[in-house]
Design a protein around this motif. Structure first.
Motif, PDB file in Angstrom:
ATOM      1  N   MET A 143      18.909  31.052  54.548  1.00  0.00           N
ATOM      2  CA  MET A 143      17.396  30.926  55.289  1.00  0.00           C
ATOM      3  C   MET A 143      17.098  31.888  56.334  1.00  0.00           C
ATOM      4  N   ASN A 144      17.934  32.083  57.301  1.00  0.00           N
ATOM      5  CA  ASN A 144      17.808  33.208  58.097  1.00  0.00           C
ATOM      6  C   ASN A 144      17.363  34.488  57.592  1.00  0.00           C
ATOM      7  N   ASP A 145      18.184  35.123  56.458  1.00  0.00           N
ATOM      8  CA  ASP A 145      18.116  36.185  55.845  1.00  0.00           C
ATOM      9  C   ASP A 145      16.604  36.188  55.153  1.00  0.00           C
ATOM     10  N   THR A 146      15.999  35.419  54.632  1.00  0.00           N
ATOM     11  CA  THR A 146      14.816  35.162  54.067  1.00  0.00           C
ATOM     12  C   THR A 146      13.638  35.387  55.191  1.00  0.00           C
ATOM     13  N   VAL A 147      13.943  34.902  56.354  1.00  0.00           N
ATOM     14  CA  VAL A 147      12.725  34.902  57.477  1.00  0.00           C
ATOM     15  C   VAL A 147      12.909  36.344  57.877  1.00  0.00           C
ATOM     16  N   LEU A 148      14.082  36.759  58.292  1.00  0.00           N
ATOM     17  CA  LEU A 148      14.184  38.267  58.757  1.00  0.00           C
ATOM     18  C   LEU A 148      13.706  39.078  58.119  1.00  0.00           C
ATOM     19  N   ARG A 149      13.798  39.129  56.535  1.00  0.00           N
ATOM     20  CA  ARG A 149      13.323  39.885  55.885  1.00  0.00           C
ATOM     21  C   ARG A 149      11.808  39.854  55.537  1.00  0.00           C
ATOM     22  N   SER A 150      11.212  38.895  55.932  1.00  0.00           N
ATOM     23  CA  SER A 150       9.815  38.760  56.022  1.00  0.00           C
ATOM     24  C   SER A 150       9.256  39.373  57.372  1.00  0.00           C
ATOM     25  N   LEU A 151       9.945  39.106  58.314  1.00  0.00           N
ATOM     26  CA  LEU A 151       9.570  39.409  59.705  1.00  0.00           C
ATOM     27  C   LEU A 151       9.593  41.036  59.877  1.00  0.00           C
ATOM     28  N   ARG A 152      10.456  41.840  59.120  1.00  0.00           N
ATOM     29  CA  ARG A 152      10.486  43.272  58.983  1.00  0.00           C
ATOM     30  C   ARG A 152       9.871  43.888  57.884  1.00  0.00           C
ATOM     31  N   ASP A 153       8.901  43.019  57.032  1.00  0.00           N
ATOM     32  CA  ASP A 153       8.136  43.404  56.321  1.00  0.00           C
ATOM     33  C   ASP A 153       9.018  44.173  55.068  1.00  0.00           C
ATOM     34  N   GLU A 154      10.012  43.545  54.748  1.00  0.00           N
ATOM     35  CA  GLU A 154      10.793  44.275  53.461  1.00  0.00           C
ATOM     36  C   GLU A 154      10.544  43.799  52.137  1.00  0.00           C
ATOM     37  N   PRO A 155       9.936  44.650  51.416  1.00  0.00           N
ATOM     38  CA  PRO A 155       9.635  44.419  50.050  1.00  0.00           C
ATOM     39  C   PRO A 155      10.639  44.038  49.152  1.00  0.00           C
ATOM     40  N   GLY A 156      10.292  43.266  48.121  1.00  0.00           N
ATOM     41  CA  GLY A 156      11.367  42.778  47.118  1.00  0.00           C
ATOM     42  C   GLY A 156      10.948  41.176  46.872  1.00  0.00           C
ATOM     43  N   PHE A 157      11.678  40.863  45.522  1.00  0.00           N
ATOM     44  CA  PHE A 157      11.273  39.560  45.082  1.00  0.00           C
ATOM     45  C   PHE A 157      12.342  38.590  45.575  1.00  0.00           C
ATOM     46  N   TRP A 158      11.820  37.437  46.120  1.00  0.00           N
ATOM     47  CA  TRP A 158      12.629  36.528  46.878  1.00  0.00           C
ATOM     48  C   TRP A 158      14.195  36.114  46.069  1.00  0.00           C
ATOM     49  N   TRP A 159      14.065  35.819  45.016  1.00  0.00           N
ATOM     50  CA  TRP A 159      15.043  35.151  44.341  1.00  0.00           C
ATOM     51  C   TRP A 159      16.219  36.264  44.085  1.00  0.00           C
ATOM     52  N   HIS A 160      15.935  37.566  43.749  1.00  0.00           N
ATOM     53  CA  HIS A 160      16.844  38.501  43.639  1.00  0.00           C
ATOM     54  C   HIS A 160      17.514  39.017  44.972  1.00  0.00           C
ATOM     55  N   THR A 161      16.598  39.119  45.836  1.00  0.00           N
ATOM     56  CA  THR A 161      17.114  39.397  47.204  1.00  0.00           C
ATOM     57  C   THR A 161      18.139  38.180  48.000  1.00  0.00           C
ATOM     58  N   TYR A 162      17.675  37.042  47.583  1.00  0.00           N
ATOM     59  CA  TYR A 162      18.342  35.946  47.987  1.00  0.00           C
ATOM     60  C   TYR A 162      19.876  35.940  47.493  1.00  0.00           C
ATOM     61  N   LYS A 163      19.720  36.042  46.133  1.00  0.00           N
ATOM     62  CA  LYS A 163      20.913  35.831  45.477  1.00  0.00           C
ATOM     63  C   LYS A 163      22.037  37.087  45.833  1.00  0.00           C
ATOM     64  N   ARG A 164      21.441  38.362  46.230  1.00  0.00           N
ATOM     65  CA  ARG A 164      22.198  39.468  46.595  1.00  0.00           C
ATOM     66  C   ARG A 164      22.706  39.070  47.965  1.00  0.00           C
ATOM     67  N   ALA A 165      21.821  38.771  48.814  1.00  0.00           N
ATOM     68  CA  ALA A 165      22.250  38.375  50.253  1.00  0.00           C
ATOM     69  C   ALA A 165      23.378  37.098  50.401  1.00  0.00           C
ATOM     70  N   PHE A 166      23.271  36.130  49.554  1.00  0.00           N
ATOM     71  CA  PHE A 166      23.942  35.084  49.360  1.00  0.00           C
ATOM     72  C   PHE A 166      25.502  35.653  48.922  1.00  0.00           C
ATOM     73  N   LYS A 167      25.511  36.524  47.995  1.00  0.00           N
ATOM     74  CA  LYS A 167      26.759  37.236  47.714  1.00  0.00           C
ATOM     75  C   LYS A 167      27.408  38.060  48.622  1.00  0.00           C
ATOM     76  N   ASN A 168      26.587  38.719  49.454  1.00  0.00           N
ATOM     77  CA  ASN A 168      26.977  39.464  50.523  1.00  0.00           C
ATOM     78  C   ASN A 168      27.343  38.840  52.029  1.00  0.00           C
ATOM     79  N   ASN A 169      26.986  37.663  52.129  1.00  0.00           N
ATOM     80  CA  ASN A 169      27.130  36.782  53.609  1.00  0.00           C
ATOM     81  C   ASN A 169      28.075  35.722  53.389  1.00  0.00           C
TER      82      ASN A 169
END
Length: 265
Positions: free
Chosen positions: A87-113
């Motif tokens: 949840m926090n990763d999704t919000v912080l990516r938005s706040l720093r205007d990071e491009p990308g598709f949500w589900w792809h970045t969510y899965k990658r962040a979930f795996k890393n964190n």
């Protein structure tokens, strides 16, 4: 999985790189208007992750068993930690205007964190379980409400809510050991106490109202869930963490290096 992957093949919304970044309420409505759907999906997963915590702690509280409530809070927090990090990763990516598709970045962040989020999730779950159990005992008259008890509960609640956004914000953006994560978060909260108190007030009022009016707040819980307090608090915490650690410059340099490497290949 269509709910999470829909519109994957269409370009996502973007922000002009030369446009000045909004601040305050304007920034809040900008990111919510642009990425509100992503916030909702991340919040829904976070709510699902907290179901074991709610069930275990609820049984302990209603059964007036403090050991069971604390153990349930610890176990449930460990289970919920990775989804709270998501949840926090999704919000912080938005706040720093990071491009990308949500589900792809969510899965990658979930795996890393997910591994790093277990201990913070367990600690947060334990603290919240203890606070809820004590509030229940005070409400039901099971313990005497005196000044030391009120001060202890108030300080515990304030410190938890002041530090939590910094803990999970650093967790998803920085590779730090658990002890350093807690130490940094405490220093950030105390060193920027006016803003940290605002974050604490947002969380206490939001979750307090959700709990007080439950089950009438079930609809708002599903609709807003963890998204609303997380966006508000991380909008504050992100500015502080970026100022102290220079995070946005680090992320920009990392993206430029990745693009350069892809271009060479």
């Amino acid at each position: 999985m269509g709910f999470f992957n829909r519109n994957f093949d269409r370009p996502g919304p973007g922000v002009d790189k030369n446009a000045p970044r909004k601040t305050g309420p304007a920034r809040f409505f900008e990111v919510v208007g642009r990425d509100g759907g992503n916030f909702f999906k991340a919040s829904l997963l976070c709510l699902l992750g907290f179901i074991p915590w709610a069930l275990l702690v609820g049984i302990g509280v209603i059964g007036e068993s403090m050991p069971f409530a604390l153990l349930g809070g610890l176990v449930g927090g460990v289970i919920a930690g990775p989804t709270l990090a998501g949840m926090n990763d999704t919000v912080l990516r938005s706040l720093r205007d990071e491009p990308g598709f949500w589900w792809h970045t969510y899965k990658r962040a979930f795996k890393n964190n997910w591994r790093a989020s277990l201990a913070p999730g367990g600690l947060l779950g334990l603290l919240c379980a203890g606070q809820l159990f004590l509030l229940w005992c005070l409400t039901m008259g099971l313990v005497q409400a005196d000044l030391p008890m009120g001060v202890m509960l108030g300080l515990n609640l304030l410190l938890t809510t002041m530090c939590a956004p910094f803990v999970f914000g650093q967790l998803v953006m920085m590779d730090l050991p658990f002890g350093q994560l807690l130490k940094n978060s405490l220093f950030l909260a105390l060193g920027h106490s006016p803003w940290a108190l605002v974050m604490a007030l947002v969380q206490i009022l939001y979750w307090g109202a959700t709990l007080f009016f439950f089950p009438y707040t079930l609809v708002t819980l599903v609709a807003l869930g963890f998204a609303l307090p997380t966006v508000i608090c991380q909008q504050i915490a992100w500015r502080i963490m970026d100022k102290i650690f220079g995070l946005e410059d680090q992320f920009r340099q990392k993206r430029e290096a990745q693009l350069a490497e892809e271009t060479r290949e």
